[in-house]
Design an enzyme around this catalytic site. Sequence first.
Site, PDB file in Angstrom:
ATOM      1  N   GLU A   1     -22.940  23.044 -23.198  1.00 24.27           N
ATOM      2  CA  GLU A   1     -23.392  24.099 -21.947  1.00 24.27           C
ATOM      3  C   GLU A   1     -22.134  25.287 -22.480  1.00 24.27           C
ATOM      4  O   GLU A   1     -21.307  24.859 -21.802  1.00 24.27           O
ATOM      5  CB  GLU A   1     -23.053  23.406 -20.638  1.00 24.27           C
TER       6      GLU A   1
ATOM      7  N   GLU B   1     -19.125  37.997 -23.393  1.00 24.43           N
ATOM      8  CA  GLU B   1     -18.777  37.374 -22.094  1.00 24.43           C
ATOM      9  C   GLU B   1     -17.564  37.801 -21.500  1.00 24.43           C
ATOM     10  O   GLU B   1     -16.277  37.458 -22.346  1.00 24.43           O
ATOM     11  CB  GLU B   1     -18.803  35.867 -22.054  1.00 24.43           C
TER      12      GLU B   1
ATOM     13  N   GLY C   1     -18.182  24.674 -21.604  1.00 21.62           N
ATOM     14  CA  GLY C   1     -17.127  25.571 -21.884  1.00 21.62           C
ATOM     15  C   GLY C   1     -17.536  26.696 -22.695  1.00 21.62           C
ATOM     16  O   GLY C   1     -18.750  27.091 -22.778  1.00 21.62           O
ATOM     17  N   SER C   2     -16.582  27.450 -23.481  1.00 19.25           N
ATOM     18  CA  SER C   2     -16.829  28.465 -24.231  1.00 19.25           C
ATOM     19  C   SER C   2     -17.859  28.128 -25.569  1.00 19.25           C
ATOM     20  O   SER C   2     -17.611  27.065 -26.021  1.00 19.25           O
ATOM     21  CB  SER C   2     -15.538  29.209 -24.373  1.00 19.25           C
ATOM     22  N   THR C   3     -18.324  29.155 -25.973  1.00 20.95           N
ATOM     23  CA  THR C   3     -18.988  28.906 -27.098  1.00 20.95           C
ATOM     24  C   THR C   3     -18.322  28.771 -28.327  1.00 20.95           C
ATOM     25  O   THR C   3     -18.535  28.078 -29.224  1.00 20.95           O
ATOM     26  CB  THR C   3     -20.123  30.295 -27.349  1.00 20.95           C
TER      27      THR C   3
ATOM     28  N   LYS D   1     -12.371  14.523 -19.042  1.00 18.96           N
ATOM     29  CA  LYS D   1     -11.077  15.427 -19.157  1.00 18.96           C
ATOM     30  C   LYS D   1     -11.382  16.757 -18.585  1.00 18.96           C
ATOM     31  O   LYS D   1     -12.307  17.679 -18.785  1.00 18.96           O
ATOM     32  CB  LYS D   1     -10.669  15.634 -20.645  1.00 18.96           C
TER      33      LYS D   1
ATOM     34  N   CYS E   1     -20.745  31.005 -15.735  1.00 17.88           N
ATOM     35  CA  CYS E   1     -21.375  30.937 -17.146  1.00 17.88           C
ATOM     36  C   CYS E   1     -22.601  31.777 -16.972  1.00 17.88           C
ATOM     37  O   CYS E   1     -22.948  32.564 -17.861  1.00 17.88           O
ATOM     38  CB  CYS E   1     -21.730  29.730 -17.462  1.00 17.88           C
TER      39      CYS E   1
ATOM     40  N   VAL F   1     -15.389  27.023 -28.343  1.00 16.05           N
ATOM     41  CA  VAL F   1     -14.888  25.809 -28.512  1.00 16.05           C
ATOM     42  C   VAL F   1     -16.054  24.671 -28.715  1.00 16.05           C
ATOM     43  O   VAL F   1     -15.877  23.856 -29.340  1.00 16.05           O
ATOM     44  CB  VAL F   1     -14.043  25.348 -27.238  1.00 16.05           C
ATOM     45  N   GLY F   2     -17.397  25.111 -28.283  1.00 17.55           N
ATOM     46  CA  GLY F   2     -18.444  24.333 -28.573  1.00 17.55           C
ATOM     47  C   GLY F   2     -18.675  24.538 -29.974  1.00 17.55           C
ATOM     48  O   GLY F   2     -19.096  23.121 -30.525  1.00 17.55           O
TER      49      GLY F   2
HETATM   50  P1  NAP Z   1     -12.862  26.452 -22.742  1.00 17.44           P
HETATM   51  O1  NAP Z   1     -11.703  27.195 -23.158  1.00 17.44           O
HETATM   52  O2  NAP Z   1     -14.057  26.368 -23.796  1.00 17.44           O
HETATM   53  O3  NAP Z   1     -12.448  24.974 -22.139  1.00 17.44           O
HETATM   54  C1  NAP Z   1     -13.399  24.031 -21.858  1.00 17.44           C
HETATM   55  C2  NAP Z   1     -12.848  22.814 -21.792  1.00 17.44           C
HETATM   56  O4  NAP Z   1     -12.690  22.266 -22.880  1.00 17.44           O
HETATM   57  C3  NAP Z   1     -11.584  22.584 -20.886  1.00 17.44           C
HETATM   58  O5  NAP Z   1     -11.495  21.262 -20.502  1.00 17.44           O
HETATM   59  C4  NAP Z   1     -10.516  22.570 -22.276  1.00 17.44           C
HETATM   60  O6  NAP Z   1      -9.205  22.034 -21.888  1.00 17.44           O
HETATM   61  C5  NAP Z   1     -11.429  21.990 -23.326  1.00 17.44           C
HETATM   62  N1  NAP Z   1     -10.831  22.493 -24.659  1.00 17.44           N
HETATM   63  C6  NAP Z   1     -10.639  23.746 -25.048  1.00 17.44           C
HETATM   64  N2  NAP Z   1     -10.334  23.735 -26.365  1.00 17.44           N
HETATM   65  C7  NAP Z   1     -10.833  22.179 -26.823  1.00 17.44           C
HETATM   66  C8  NAP Z   1     -10.919  21.857 -28.194  1.00 17.44           C
HETATM   67  N3  NAP Z   1     -10.386  22.404 -29.290  1.00 17.44           N
HETATM   68  N4  NAP Z   1     -11.260  20.456 -28.129  1.00 17.44           N
HETATM   69  C9  NAP Z   1     -11.659  19.701 -27.024  1.00 17.44           C
HETATM   70  N5  NAP Z   1     -11.679  20.411 -25.764  1.00 17.44           N
HETATM   71  C10 NAP Z   1     -11.220  21.579 -25.666  1.00 17.44           C
HETATM   72  O7  NAP Z   1     -13.661  27.059 -21.584  1.00 17.44           O
HETATM   73  P2  NAP Z   1     -13.064  27.415 -20.143  1.00 17.44           P
HETATM   74  O8  NAP Z   1     -12.348  28.621 -20.531  1.00 17.44           O
HETATM   75  O9  NAP Z   1     -12.292  26.419 -19.454  1.00 17.44           O
HETATM   76  O10 NAP Z   1     -14.425  27.721 -19.357  1.00 17.44           O
HETATM   77  C11 NAP Z   1     -15.215  29.001 -19.388  1.00 17.44           C
HETATM   78  C12 NAP Z   1     -16.205  28.739 -20.362  1.00 17.44           C
HETATM   79  O11 NAP Z   1     -17.183  27.853 -20.113  1.00 17.44           O
HETATM   80  C13 NAP Z   1     -17.027  30.151 -20.293  1.00 17.44           C
HETATM   81  O12 NAP Z   1     -17.513  30.766 -21.492  1.00 17.44           O
HETATM   82  C14 NAP Z   1     -18.327  29.859 -19.447  1.00 17.44           C
HETATM   83  O13 NAP Z   1     -19.657  30.377 -19.955  1.00 17.44           O
HETATM   84  C15 NAP Z   1     -18.559  28.172 -19.838  1.00 17.44           C
HETATM   85  N6  NAP Z   1     -19.220  27.674 -18.933  1.00 17.44           N
HETATM   86  C16 NAP Z   1     -20.708  27.308 -19.026  1.00 17.44           C
HETATM   87  C17 NAP Z   1     -21.265  26.475 -18.359  1.00 17.44           C
HETATM   88  C18 NAP Z   1     -22.836  26.021 -18.642  1.00 17.44           C
HETATM   89  O14 NAP Z   1     -23.266  25.279 -17.758  1.00 17.44           O
HETATM   90  N7  NAP Z   1     -23.371  26.659 -19.734  1.00 17.44           N
HETATM   91  C19 NAP Z   1     -20.858  26.260 -17.104  1.00 17.44           C
HETATM   92  C20 NAP Z   1     -19.459  26.812 -16.744  1.00 17.44           C
HETATM   93  C21 NAP Z   1     -18.817  27.274 -17.721  1.00 17.44           C
HETATM   94  P3  NAP Z   1      -8.107  22.727 -21.598  1.00 17.44           P
HETATM   95  O15 NAP Z   1      -8.392  23.745 -20.149  1.00 17.44           O
HETATM   96  O16 NAP Z   1      -7.209  21.872 -21.293  1.00 17.44           O
HETATM   97  O17 NAP Z   1      -7.896  24.116 -22.416  1.00 17.44           O
END
Ligand code: NAP
Length: 815
Positions: free
Chosen positions: A266, A397, A244-246, A192, A300, A248-249
């Site tokens: 991640e 962040e 994604g974000s911590t 997704k 990130c 949501v993780g």
């Molecule tokens: P996000 O809000 O956590 O979303 C990431 C993904 O998860 C999106 O596909 C999102 O879908 C989905 N999602 C959101 N809530 C969910 C839930 N409750 N259940 C299942 N899936 C869910 O993060 P983001 O704003 O897209 O990305 C930014 C974050 O990613 C930052 O914190 C960044 O540091 C982190 N990141 C980490 C790395 C690494 O390798 N460590 C790399 C890149 C980014 P929708 O978009 O449809 O909401």
Amino acid sequence: MDVIEVFKTMQYGPAPESSAAANAWLEDHQRKFGLFINNTWKYPGDADYLTSYNPATGEKLADTVQAGQKEVDEAVAAAREAFQSWSITPGPVRARYLYAVARNLQKHSRLLAVLESMDNGKPIRESRDIDVPLLARHFYYHAGWAQLMETELRDYQPVGVVGQIIPWNFPLLMLGWKIAPAIAMGNTVVLKPASYTRLTALLFAEIIAEAGLPPGVVNVVTGSSKAGTMIVTHPDIDKIAFTGSTDVGRILRRQTAGSGKKLSLELGGKSPFVVFEDADLDGAIEGIVDAIWFNQGQVCCAGSRLLVQENVAERFIDKLKVRMGHLRVGDPLDKSIDIGAIVDQTQWDTIDKWVQTGVREGGSLFQPKIEMPAKGCFYPPTLITGLDPAAETVQEEIFGPVLVSLTFRTPAEAIELANNTRYGLAASVWSENINLSLDVASKIKAGSVWVNSTNLFDAASGFGGYRESGFGREGGREGLFEYLRPAWQERPRPDLELPGAEPGKSTWGNHTPDRPIQPGDSSTNGKKALSVNRTPKMYIGGKQVRPDGSYTRAVLGPKRELVGQVGDGNRKDIRDAVEAAHAAHTAKPGWAMRHGYNRSQILYFIGENLDARRDEFARRIADMTGCSQQAARAEVEMAIGRLFTYAAWADKLGGVVQETTLRGITVGVNEPVGVIGIACPDESPLLALVSLMAAAIARGNTVIMIPSEKYPLSATDFYQVLDTSDVPPGVVNIITGARDHLTKTLVEHEDVDAVWYFGTAEGSYHVEYESAANVKRTWVNYGIPRDWSSLEQGVGHEFLHHATQVKNIWVPTGE
Ligand code: NAP
């Protein structure tokens, strides 16, 4: 402007990349996309659609489906069906497919790069020169692992159907980092993409189908976070890989708790960029540009916390401000701009709110007077100085082009500030002094450390976090294990009615201490207590200490006769043990900092001392468990063998020089995880305790052991073995008592880095659920006993994997 004028002013003219091919591709699809399942487009009749916009221009790009449960089910079923054949397709054949995908990605690289920039807003220079080439590199690299899997990874099997959820900041790269290792190892995928950036995942899907990847191996499902939840909770998914974000993780950790699904996370970061007084300051300035203005700071591992040594700080910040004044913000498709568009207005608003918070917190704001586009979602490069290290803007962040800056005086202070964060994704260290830079690199707690460089990535080197930046690695040999399980192991499917109540409110781990056992107590089958009444003790900080609550527990033999007593530990005992385990790290030299030779000598010594008392230990096992003397002696013998095995591993798993594309050295170091709490099973009470403890301490961790609840006397006898084996205080701590009660305190403790739990299915659920609070690493058995005497199940790489985390240190060499 003509060429002569350009030469006179030395100003950049516009150098736009054409969007014609990308627009033609969108038009070919009437700017409306279905879901990609089984290599075909599915347009659910009743689906809602979401519109994607170009953040730089606001123009509409296309509509994509908001998948619902029916569509997610269909995609998972397609992946399950494909798994039957893909998982048994010979590795070399899978390698050919991955190779074909890589070639095809290269053929379409320009289209991919342009569409990525249009959908996300990132500069074409970056999508063209970094994202897309690295995407192809990941498929080439993992084609190699598919080729080698049968010989190099023959003790492993694929995990199954993998749900992959990715963010919007590197839509293609994140997809490549996840899909390539998964399918190379024989898994199939439901992916997704993030809602802001769905289009290149759909283009990618077409490209892999064109490359001939069999139907169902990769399925792309667009949808909101609700679709994400449907994937995460789907019973037929075997593993979730999330970036994604911590926050949501944490949700995903809780949703998958106790299910037996593998999980890799991640997550976010707030990475330090450390500049020492002897650094090449101009080089470091260019490093900062890459660290925080690459991809508009929506990275990130962005170097978003600048730490500069005090005596050069003023000069450095002055230079930085001048450099910021030369950054060009504008059309992402213009090849000569530095900073493109923020992905969406919502993200822009979040960034701006953080900047206002920084000002409110007392920071000085600097934004250069540069030309900004009249419309579109653009944010200027921003610097905030003068903040307190504890300020929210310094700790959280921001995920935008915003740098905060602090100063330090000494290297020790730099390390303390660098580690003063709940994250641990990456760090950048700048100094011309190799001793200093490598020393600091080794002491910063982060998964990637770049020396005199920043944001270097390659498929041959694993990327991932420490602490609340998550667990698991993507890339390198280390990343493959996220998509493998041991060949002997079936997918755990715990037969567990998941408790309805939230763990915080459940009664799991509640415990009422036993009343003291008296001689002749009827609960002990009428048998008398031991003639000499030993006071049961705990083992904390190298000393035998009385349990805090002074309560004891009876240990009964197979006929319910009293065979001994142990202390009944409580929260305070666990807290003391955690403190002792931490102190063993900070002692000089801390356990992790001792060389492997020293640790191995101590492990051999423990083995030697256990050997000297083998009969006594065997008798105890037989008395407690009712097994034969012969079986008990075999268990002791194996425990001695395990100590020798991990003594061997103590100096043989330091790491590797990774063969990345960097001209220089990338060292993958196997670092300890830290303080590990270990709840032991009832089966093989001595062997399991020794196997788990030895693996952990061999690799530099310190441990709090909770021995078998039913048969704890092997552990209390073991105190004396530890006492006579030169084990430094606090490296091994042992707390007897009610396993789940003690585990609960361990898993809730903020200063425990990992919990290994070998107990019940319900306990495994709670451990995984509670671990989400500080994103602890966990290893649980879902209530499934293992054969500790077997070489497959009781020893080996699986143990070492859980005892280590890989840090990659990048050191460029040459000019
Ligand atoms: P996000 O809000 O956590 O979303 C990431 C993904 O998860 C999106 O596909 C999102 O879908 C989905 N999602 C959101 N809530 C969910 C839930 N409750 N259940 C299942 N899936 C869910 O993060 P983001 O704003 O897209 O990305 C930014 C974050 O990613 C930052 O914190 C960044 O540091 C982190 N990141 C980490 C790395 C690494 O390798 N460590 C790399 C890149 C980014 P929708 O978009 O449809 O909401």
